[in-house]
Motif scaffolding. Structure first.
Motif, PDB file in Angstrom:
ATOM      1  N   VAL A  85     -36.936  23.606 -10.382  1.00  0.00           N
ATOM      2  CA  VAL A  85     -37.092  25.053 -10.583  1.00  0.00           C
ATOM      3  C   VAL A  85     -36.859  25.790  -9.263  1.00  0.00           C
ATOM      4  O   VAL A  85     -36.165  26.816  -9.232  1.00  0.00           O
ATOM      5  N   ALA A  86     -37.419  25.285  -8.162  1.00  0.00           N
ATOM      6  CA  ALA A  86     -37.222  25.918  -6.856  1.00  0.00           C
ATOM      7  C   ALA A  86     -35.752  25.882  -6.446  1.00  0.00           C
ATOM      8  O   ALA A  86     -35.216  26.879  -5.940  1.00  0.00           O
ATOM      9  N   ASP A  87     -35.085  24.751  -6.657  1.00  0.00           N
ATOM     10  CA  ASP A  87     -33.658  24.652  -6.327  1.00  0.00           C
ATOM     11  C   ASP A  87     -32.831  25.612  -7.172  1.00  0.00           C
ATOM     12  O   ASP A  87     -31.903  26.250  -6.672  1.00  0.00           O
ATOM     13  N   ASN A  88     -33.163  25.719  -8.444  1.00  0.00           N
ATOM     14  CA  ASN A  88     -32.439  26.635  -9.326  1.00  0.00           C
ATOM     15  C   ASN A  88     -32.627  28.073  -8.860  1.00  0.00           C
ATOM     16  O   ASN A  88     -31.687  28.866  -8.861  1.00  0.00           O
ATOM     17  N   TYR A  89     -33.836  28.422  -8.441  1.00  0.00           N
ATOM     18  CA  TYR A  89     -34.121  29.769  -7.948  1.00  0.00           C
ATOM     19  C   TYR A  89     -33.315  30.061  -6.693  1.00  0.00           C
ATOM     20  O   TYR A  89     -32.832  31.173  -6.501  1.00  0.00           O
ATOM     21  N   ARG A  90     -33.148  29.052  -5.843  1.00  0.00           N
ATOM     22  CA  ARG A  90     -32.400  29.216  -4.595  1.00  0.00           C
ATOM     23  C   ARG A  90     -30.893  29.104  -4.792  1.00  0.00           C
ATOM     24  O   ARG A  90     -30.126  29.283  -3.857  1.00  0.00           O
ATOM     25  N   GLY A  91     -30.460  28.758  -6.001  1.00  0.00           N
ATOM     26  CA  GLY A  91     -29.034  28.631  -6.275  1.00  0.00           C
ATOM     27  C   GLY A  91     -28.471  27.281  -5.900  1.00  0.00           C
ATOM     28  O   GLY A  91     -27.255  27.125  -5.787  1.00  0.00           O
ATOM     29  N   ILE A  92     -29.320  26.320  -5.703  1.00  0.00           N
ATOM     30  CA  ILE A  92     -28.881  24.964  -5.355  1.00  0.00           C
ATOM     31  C   ILE A  92     -28.709  24.196  -6.649  1.00  0.00           C
ATOM     32  O   ILE A  92     -29.617  24.104  -7.462  1.00  0.00           O
ATOM     33  N   SER A  93     -27.515  23.648  -6.842  1.00  0.00           N
ATOM     34  CA  SER A  93     -27.249  22.905  -8.060  1.00  0.00           C
ATOM     35  C   SER A  93     -27.049  21.443  -7.720  1.00  0.00           C
ATOM     36  O   SER A  93     -26.217  21.100  -6.877  1.00  0.00           O
ATOM     37  N   ALA A  94     -27.804  20.579  -8.367  1.00  0.00           N
ATOM     38  CA  ALA A  94     -27.672  19.148  -8.118  1.00  0.00           C
ATOM     39  C   ALA A  94     -26.529  18.550  -8.912  1.00  0.00           C
ATOM     40  O   ALA A  94     -25.998  17.512  -8.576  1.00  0.00           O
ATOM     41  N   ARG A  95     -26.170  19.208  -9.993  1.00  0.00           N
ATOM     42  CA  ARG A  95     -25.120  18.680 -10.862  1.00  0.00           C
ATOM     43  C   ARG A  95     -23.764  19.236 -10.438  1.00  0.00           C
ATOM     44  O   ARG A  95     -23.631  20.406 -10.108  1.00  0.00           O
ATOM     45  N   ALA A  96     -22.769  18.377 -10.478  1.00  0.00           N
ATOM     46  CA  ALA A  96     -21.412  18.822 -10.202  1.00  0.00           C
ATOM     47  C   ALA A  96     -20.911  19.613 -11.398  1.00  0.00           C
ATOM     48  O   ALA A  96     -21.263  19.321 -12.541  1.00  0.00           O
ATOM     49  N   PRO A  97     -20.108  20.639 -11.160  1.00  0.00           N
ATOM     50  CA  PRO A  97     -19.599  21.397 -12.308  1.00  0.00           C
ATOM     51  C   PRO A  97     -18.723  20.523 -13.188  1.00  0.00           C
ATOM     52  O   PRO A  97     -18.034  19.622 -12.701  1.00  0.00           O
ATOM     53  N   LYS A  98     -18.749  20.795 -14.467  1.00  0.00           N
ATOM     54  CA  LYS A  98     -17.947  20.005 -15.403  1.00  0.00           C
ATOM     55  C   LYS A  98     -16.471  20.294 -15.178  1.00  0.00           C
ATOM     56  O   LYS A  98     -16.067  21.437 -14.989  1.00  0.00           O
ATOM     57  N   MET A  99     -15.671  19.226 -15.230  1.00  0.00           N
ATOM     58  CA  MET A  99     -14.231  19.392 -15.077  1.00  0.00           C
ATOM     59  C   MET A  99     -13.650  19.797 -16.418  1.00  0.00           C
ATOM     60  O   MET A  99     -14.012  19.251 -17.456  1.00  0.00           O
ATOM     61  N   ARG A 100     -12.748  20.753 -16.376  1.00  0.00           N
ATOM     62  CA  ARG A 100     -12.111  21.196 -17.605  1.00  0.00           C
ATOM     63  C   ARG A 100     -10.662  20.738 -17.580  1.00  0.00           C
ATOM     64  O   ARG A 100      -9.944  20.965 -16.613  1.00  0.00           O
ATOM     65  N   SER A 101     -10.235  20.125 -18.642  1.00  0.00           N
ATOM     66  CA  SER A 101      -8.852  19.667 -18.704  1.00  0.00           C
ATOM     67  C   SER A 101      -7.957  20.811 -19.155  1.00  0.00           C
ATOM     68  O   SER A 101      -8.410  21.826 -19.655  1.00  0.00           O
ATOM     69  N   GLN A 102      -6.650  20.618 -18.986  1.00  0.00           N
ATOM     70  CA  GLN A 102      -5.697  21.620 -19.431  1.00  0.00           C
ATOM     71  C   GLN A 102      -5.418  21.483 -20.921  1.00  0.00           C
ATOM     72  O   GLN A 102      -4.738  22.309 -21.500  1.00  0.00           O
ATOM     73  N   GLY A 103      -5.916  20.455 -21.498  1.00  0.00           N
ATOM     74  CA  GLY A 103      -5.699  20.244 -22.914  1.00  0.00           C
ATOM     75  C   GLY A 103      -4.345  19.596 -23.181  1.00  0.00           C
ATOM     76  O   GLY A 103      -3.613  19.230 -22.275  1.00  0.00           O
ATOM     77  N   PHE A 104      -4.000  19.464 -24.432  1.00  0.00           N
ATOM     78  CA  PHE A 104      -2.723  18.873 -24.815  1.00  0.00           C
ATOM     79  C   PHE A 104      -1.672  19.963 -24.931  1.00  0.00           C
ATOM     80  O   PHE A 104      -1.961  21.096 -25.307  1.00  0.00           O
ATOM     81  N   ARG A 105      -0.414  19.587 -24.612  1.00  0.00           N
ATOM     82  CA  ARG A 105       0.677  20.549 -24.780  1.00  0.00           C
ATOM     83  C   ARG A 105       0.931  20.778 -26.250  1.00  0.00           C
ATOM     84  O   ARG A 105       0.811  19.870 -27.072  1.00  0.00           O
ATOM     85  N   ARG A 106       1.284  21.980 -26.550  1.00  0.00           N
ATOM     86  CA  ARG A 106       1.566  22.322 -27.939  1.00  0.00           C
ATOM     87  C   ARG A 106       2.943  21.768 -28.300  1.00  0.00           C
ATOM     88  O   ARG A 106       3.912  21.956 -27.583  1.00  0.00           O
ATOM     89  N   SER A 107       3.019  21.077 -29.409  1.00  0.00           N
ATOM     90  CA  SER A 107       4.300  20.555 -29.866  1.00  0.00           C
ATOM     91  C   SER A 107       4.741  21.341 -31.095  1.00  0.00           C
ATOM     92  O   SER A 107       3.963  22.064 -31.706  1.00  0.00           O
TER      93      SER A 107
END
Length: 128
Positions: A85-107
């Motif tokens: 809770v203290a880390d969250n209040y201070r803006g410290i994030s222990a988790r790495a942000p989730k990676m987002r893929s570009q998805g599949f190309r439209r065929s």
């Protein structure tokens, strides 16, 4: 740094408990184990890590088993949550942000209502 109880507070806690464990069992009853010939610990009721002081009101005399159970089931999770809770209040994030893929190309669409489906030609028999 963890602060310990002074000798005066320890003596007063031992006298208050009359040499019996002050731990609370899972059933809600007091442990009351006789500590005159057993090992015992002086425990912070409110953990020192989250602001508990070293006063007599925050000191409990516990047998080793009750102290271990309280530490594992209550103290460690409470301290961990207060840190999150203290880390969250201070803006410290222990988790790495989730990676987002570009998805599949439209065929191109395979089958549509305006384009007929190509049928496979029957297999041609090979002369042997």
């Amino acid at each position: 740094m963890r602060s310990e109880f002074n000798t005066k507070t320890r003596r007063a806690a031992y006298e208050r408990s009359e040499g019996l464990c002050e731990g609370i069992l899972a059933s809600g009853e007091r442990c009351n184990a006789n500590l005159k010939h057993k090992r015992y610990h002086f425990d912070h009721i409110v953990p020192d890590a989250i602001g508990g002081d070293t006063s007599l009101q925050n000191c409990a005399l516990l047998c080793v088993e009750c102290h271990k159970a309280k530490t594992i089931k209550i103290d460690i999770p409470v301290i961990a949550k207060s840190k999150r809770v203290a880390d969250n209040y201070r803006g410290i994030s222990a988790r790495a942000p989730k990676m987002r893929s570009q998805g599949f190309r439209r065929s191109a669409p395979q089958n549509t209502a305006t384009r007929p489906i190509r049928k496979w030609l029957p297999a041609v028999e090979i002369d042997r």
